[in-house]
Design a protein around this motif. Structure first.
Motif, PDB file in Angstrom:
ATOM      1  N   VAL A 127       0.827  -1.222   0.000  1.00 47.47           N
ATOM      2  CA  VAL A 127       0.000   0.000   0.000  1.00 47.47           C
ATOM      3  C   VAL A 127       0.859   1.269   0.000  1.00 47.47           C
ATOM      4  N   PRO A 128       1.872   1.384   0.896  1.00 50.88           N
ATOM      5  CA  PRO A 128       2.671   2.629   0.867  1.00 50.88           C
ATOM      6  C   PRO A 128       3.378   2.835  -0.477  1.00 50.88           C
ATOM      7  N   ILE A 129       3.786   1.740  -1.119  1.00 53.35           N
ATOM      8  CA  ILE A 129       4.465   1.900  -2.428  1.00 53.35           C
ATOM      9  C   ILE A 129       3.455   2.432  -3.448  1.00 53.35           C
ATOM     10  N   MET A 130       2.243   1.833  -3.418  1.00 50.95           N
ATOM     11  CA  MET A 130       1.213   2.286  -4.366  1.00 50.95           C
ATOM     12  C   MET A 130       0.881   3.757  -4.118  1.00 50.95           C
ATOM     13  N   ALA A 131       0.763   4.121  -2.816  1.00 49.72           N
ATOM     14  CA  ALA A 131       0.417   5.511  -2.483  1.00 49.72           C
ATOM     15  C   ALA A 131       1.558   6.454  -2.890  1.00 49.72           C
ATOM     16  N   GLY A 132       2.808   5.998  -2.690  1.00 48.76           N
ATOM     17  CA  GLY A 132       3.970   6.825  -3.045  1.00 48.76           C
ATOM     18  C   GLY A 132       3.996   7.121  -4.536  1.00 48.76           C
ATOM     19  N   SER A 295      -9.603   0.198 -15.718  1.00 46.44           N
ATOM     20  CA  SER A 295     -10.681   0.126 -14.734  1.00 46.44           C
ATOM     21  C   SER A 295     -10.693   1.381 -13.853  1.00 46.44           C
ATOM     22  N   ILE A 296      -9.508   1.930 -13.541  1.00 42.82           N
ATOM     23  CA  ILE A 296      -9.496   3.175 -12.754  1.00 42.82           C
ATOM     24  C   ILE A 296     -10.043   4.333 -13.616  1.00 42.82           C
ATOM     25  N   SER A 297      -9.684   4.336 -14.900  1.00 43.90           N
ATOM     26  CA  SER A 297     -10.187   5.403 -15.788  1.00 43.90           C
ATOM     27  C   SER A 297     -11.710   5.377 -15.872  1.00 43.90           C
ATOM     28  N   TRP A 298     -12.268   4.169 -16.072  1.00 41.96           N
ATOM     29  CA  TRP A 298     -13.737   4.075 -16.164  1.00 41.96           C
ATOM     30  C   TRP A 298     -14.383   4.523 -14.859  1.00 41.96           C
ATOM     31  N   THR A 299     -13.776   4.151 -13.739  1.00 38.58           N
ATOM     32  CA  THR A 299     -14.387   4.517 -12.459  1.00 38.58           C
ATOM     33  C   THR A 299     -14.350   6.037 -12.281  1.00 38.58           C
ATOM     34  N   LEU A 300     -13.230   6.658 -12.654  1.00 41.89           N
ATOM     35  CA  LEU A 300     -13.150   8.123 -12.535  1.00 41.89           C
ATOM     36  C   LEU A 300     -14.149   8.784 -13.482  1.00 41.89           C
ATOM     37  N   MET A 301     -14.315   8.195 -14.670  1.00 38.38           N
ATOM     38  CA  MET A 301     -15.277   8.751 -15.618  1.00 38.38           C
ATOM     39  C   MET A 301     -16.690   8.689 -15.018  1.00 38.38           C
ATOM     40  N   LEU A 302     -17.017   7.567 -14.396  1.00 35.18           N
ATOM     41  CA  LEU A 302     -18.353   7.429 -13.792  1.00 35.18           C
ATOM     42  C   LEU A 302     -18.525   8.397 -12.620  1.00 35.18           C
ATOM     43  N   LEU A 303     -17.474   8.538 -11.817  1.00 32.01           N
ATOM     44  CA  LEU A 303     -17.567   9.469 -10.689  1.00 32.01           C
ATOM     45  C   LEU A 303     -17.699  10.910 -11.187  1.00 32.01           C
ATOM     46  N   ALA A 304     -17.098  11.189 -12.332  1.00 23.98           N
ATOM     47  CA  ALA A 304     -17.238  12.527 -12.910  1.00 23.98           C
ATOM     48  C   ALA A 304     -18.665  12.732 -13.420  1.00 23.98           C
ATOM     49  N   ALA A 305     -19.241  11.684 -13.967  1.00 25.45           N
ATOM     50  CA  ALA A 305     -20.590  11.795 -14.528  1.00 25.45           C
ATOM     51  C   ALA A 305     -21.659  11.808 -13.439  1.00 25.45           C
ATOM     52  N   TYR A 306     -21.329  11.285 -12.273  1.00 24.04           N
ATOM     53  CA  TYR A 306     -22.302  11.231 -11.167  1.00 24.04           C
ATOM     54  C   TYR A 306     -21.706  11.949  -9.952  1.00 24.04           C
ATOM     55  N   PRO A 307     -21.740  13.282  -9.961  1.00 29.05           N
ATOM     56  CA  PRO A 307     -21.049  14.063  -8.910  1.00 29.05           C
ATOM     57  C   PRO A 307     -21.558  13.743  -7.508  1.00 29.05           C
ATOM     58  N   GLU A 436      -5.040  -1.537  -5.504  1.00 27.53           N
ATOM     59  CA  GLU A 436      -4.388  -0.441  -6.232  1.00 27.53           C
ATOM     60  C   GLU A 436      -5.428   0.612  -6.638  1.00 27.53           C
ATOM     61  N   ALA A 437      -6.572   0.143  -7.155  1.00 31.89           N
ATOM     62  CA  ALA A 437      -7.611   1.082  -7.600  1.00 31.89           C
ATOM     63  C   ALA A 437      -8.085   1.935  -6.420  1.00 31.89           C
ATOM     64  N   LYS A 438      -8.254   1.310  -5.257  1.00 33.34           N
ATOM     65  CA  LYS A 438      -8.727   2.068  -4.087  1.00 33.34           C
ATOM     66  C   LYS A 438      -7.708   3.135  -3.690  1.00 33.34           C
ATOM     67  N   VAL A 439      -6.440   2.730  -3.622  1.00 31.18           N
ATOM     68  CA  VAL A 439      -5.399   3.686  -3.209  1.00 31.18           C
ATOM     69  C   VAL A 439      -5.352   4.873  -4.178  1.00 31.18           C
ATOM     70  N   VAL A 440      -5.361   4.564  -5.470  1.00 29.61           N
ATOM     71  CA  VAL A 440      -5.206   5.627  -6.468  1.00 29.61           C
ATOM     72  C   VAL A 440      -6.430   6.547  -6.463  1.00 29.61           C
ATOM     73  N   ILE A 441      -7.627   5.950  -6.488  1.00 31.13           N
ATOM     74  CA  ILE A 441      -8.839   6.781  -6.598  1.00 31.13           C
ATOM     75  C   ILE A 441      -9.017   7.623  -5.330  1.00 31.13           C
ATOM     76  N   ALA A 442      -8.835   7.000  -4.156  1.00 30.95           N
ATOM     77  CA  ALA A 442      -9.007   7.778  -2.914  1.00 30.95           C
ATOM     78  C   ALA A 442      -7.998   8.928  -2.873  1.00 30.95           C
ATOM     79  N   SER A 443      -6.742   8.656  -3.249  1.00 29.84           N
ATOM     80  CA  SER A 443      -5.724   9.713  -3.190  1.00 29.84           C
ATOM     81  C   SER A 443      -6.078  10.855  -4.132  1.00 29.84           C
ATOM     82  N   ILE A 444      -6.614  10.531  -5.317  1.00 37.24           N
ATOM     83  CA  ILE A 444      -6.974  11.597  -6.271  1.00 37.24           C
ATOM     84  C   ILE A 444      -8.163  12.395  -5.732  1.00 37.24           C
ATOM     85  N   LEU A 445      -9.202  11.668  -5.265  1.00 36.94           N
ATOM     86  CA  LEU A 445     -10.420  12.367  -4.819  1.00 36.94           C
ATOM     87  C   LEU A 445     -10.159  13.277  -3.620  1.00 36.94           C
ATOM     88  N   LEU A 446      -9.167  12.911  -2.812  1.00 35.33           N
ATOM     89  CA  LEU A 446      -8.862  13.755  -1.649  1.00 35.33           C
ATOM     90  C   LEU A 446      -8.272  15.095  -2.075  1.00 35.33           C
TER      91      LEU A 446
END
Ligand code: HEM
Length: 481
Positions: A127-132, A295-307, A436-446
């Motif tokens: 997890v720390p490597i992914m977050a880094g 899969s991360i791109s699609w999830t971000l696209m959906l989160l963008a479409a559903y604020p 990995e998807a959780k770490v990346v998406i949460a870090s971006i959304l924060l």
């Protein structure tokens, strides 16, 4: 796709359609018709009849399975009568000697060797490597943003492909990540060559003629082998210097340990050679890089479409991540909303939209006799959008359907959520990818509010994996904060 730094936040708009983006084209996620003209006719037949059928692709018979029980039978088969498709003889060597191509005892040995690399305890340490790696990407975004007025527009898919390559190089190859990254770059070149070869018919014997193109293919292949050998030798030297028992607990270390069996004169089947490590190095890059990026791109696209969902997932991330602002290893399981959003995204846009298998003998699938040489087509995306299993809102984004877990999300007693496949050859990297998807998406959304670029056109394309097209704008024009 847009990202807005949160410090500049204004009240979010309701739907991005208000900002002129073509949300109507993906308000209903009917991805099937946008796959390809050829596959379209097959999917239309599936929709009309709901029944299995055979179609021809050139001289190749393809049996389109439409019953989840038949799919389960095929995926769970341990018989050598059903296997994955072998590459055509003139194709560049992308994953030979790796899990995705091996069968039988060789596959079982490789899987046993590599499984420990994906155990939950091992994954937690990553997890720390992914977050880094994610923070490095975000810092680059911030410095770019500092030089730009107003909105910062990002080519998300391209950025995520770089990030997921970085993460797999660091986590799977540890201290050898620099060499791994060089190998991955050469593999990108191989993928480009594979596209060229795949677009032409296979002419027997042609591949042995030393044309400039073939010489280039051979050179790239040779360079990958050389780099992998150097990477292994360096790791072996490091172990001697540090006087350790093992070659490291990453995937490379596990594989080099398995080489020792060969040195000890044990059965060749119970050991790995350089060719096997080359194969697995390439396989992990092939299997674990673009799949996760899409899969991360699609999830971000959906989160963008559903604020409204984006806001809820961000609030959850704020609560779970606390002051640290990056997810901690022990906190990921508390990102429940993000988990259900991810599952819904993987249902609507499964990176592996279709899977295939080869009937090596005359076989029976359910009640149907299938002749030797027939390709079995497993239309994962069709199951994922089938109203019989998901209800009338099958094409809609409704993450709540996963609230009680994936097994209860559909109305089918057989598995119809097959993003990571099923049976013994299911994806070894499933937990890795979700983490990995959780770490990346949460870090971006924060740090950012995500919006769909007005110039984005929704046209998923199934080029080996189901991927977005058109995320190639880097700067928004005249957009208001
Ligand atoms: C969202 C991301 C991912 C998706 C949707 C996905 C999907 C799949 C699917 C459907 C298969 C089965 C393919 C078949 O049987 O024809 C598979 C196999 C595999 N995947 Fe993944 N995968 C993902 C991420 C990863 C990651 C991150 C890794 C490695 C770190 C990985 C490594 C593999 C390997 C090695 C296999 C072959 C397994 C075997 O035969 O034993 N995958 N994946």
């Amino acid at each position: 796709m847009f990202t807005l730094p949160l410090r500049n936040r204004k009240p979010p708009g309701t739907r991005c359609s208000q900002q002129g983006s073509p949300v109507s084209t993906f308000a209903e996620h009917k991805t099937r018709p946008q796959i390809s003209k050829f596959q379209l006719s097959a999917f239309q037949l599936y929709s009309c009849t709901g029944d299995k059928f055979i179609f021809w692709q050139g001289a190749q018979a393809r049996f389109f399975l439409t019953d989840p029980d038949d799919v389960k039978e095929v995926l769970c088969s341990r018989s050598t009568q059903i296997s994955r498709l072998q590459r055509r003889p003139d194709m560049v060597n992308l994953v030979d000697n790796g899990l995705l191509q091996l069968e039988g005892e060789d596959w079982a040995f490789h899987r046993r060797t590599l499984n420990p690399g994906f155990l939950p305890d091992k994954l937690k340490k990553m997890v720390p490597i992914m977050a880094g790696c994610t923070m490095e990407m975000i810092e680059k975004w911030s410095s770019k943003e500092a030089n730009e007025a107003k909105r910062h527009e990002i080519d998300v898919f391209t950025e995520l492909k770089k990030l997921t390559a970085d993460i797999i190089a660091h986590t799977a190859f540890g201290s050898s990540y620099a060499e791994a990254k060089q190998i991955f770059e050469l593999q990108q070149e191989q993928l480009r060559l594979a596209k060229q070869i795949g677009s032409k018919p296979c002419i027997p014997g042609l591949r042995f003629i030393p044309t400039a193109f073939h010489r280039h293919c051979w050179k790239v292949e040779k360079k990958i082998e050389e780099l992998t050998s150097e990477m292994i030798e360096r790791r072996i030297r490091q172990r001697k210097l540090n006087q350790k028992d093992m070659h490291g607990d990453d995937l490379l270390g596990l594989m080099i340990d398995a080489m020792d069996n060969r040195a000890l004169g044990l059965d060749k089947k119970l050991s790995m050679g350089i060719a096997d490590i080359v194969g697995e190095t390439k396989t992990f890059f092939m299997a674990g890089h673009e799949t996760t990026a899409t899969s991360i791109s699609w999830t971000l696209m959906l989160l963008a479409a559903y604020p409204e969902w984006q806001a809820r997932v961000r609030d959850e991330a704020r609560t779970v991540c606390d002051a640290s602002s990056v997810p901690a290893p022990g906190s990921l399981h508390r990102l429940n909303l993000l988990s259900i959003v991810l599952n819904e995204s993987l249902r609507l846009y499964p990176p592996g939209a279709l899977m295939t298998r080869m009937a090596n003998k005359d076989i029976r699938v359910g009640k149907t006799l299938v002749p030797k040489g027939t390709v079995l087509v497993l239309p994962i995306i069709a199951f994922h959008h089938d109203q019989r299993y998901w209800g009338p809102d099958a094409n809609e984004f409704r993450p709540e359907r996963f609230s009680e877990g994936a097994s209860k999300a559909s109305q089918s007693s057989s598995p119809v959520f097959l993003t990571f496949s099923a049976g013994p050859q299911f994806c070894i990297g499933q937990l890795f990818a979700l983490q990995e998807a959780k770490v990346v998406i949460a870090s971006i959304l924060l740090r950012y509010r995500i919006m769909v670029s007005p110039r984005y056109r929704h046209s998923p394309i199934n080029y080996t994996i189901l991927q977005p097209q058109g995320f190639h704008h880097t700067k928004a024009q005249g957009a208001e904060m």
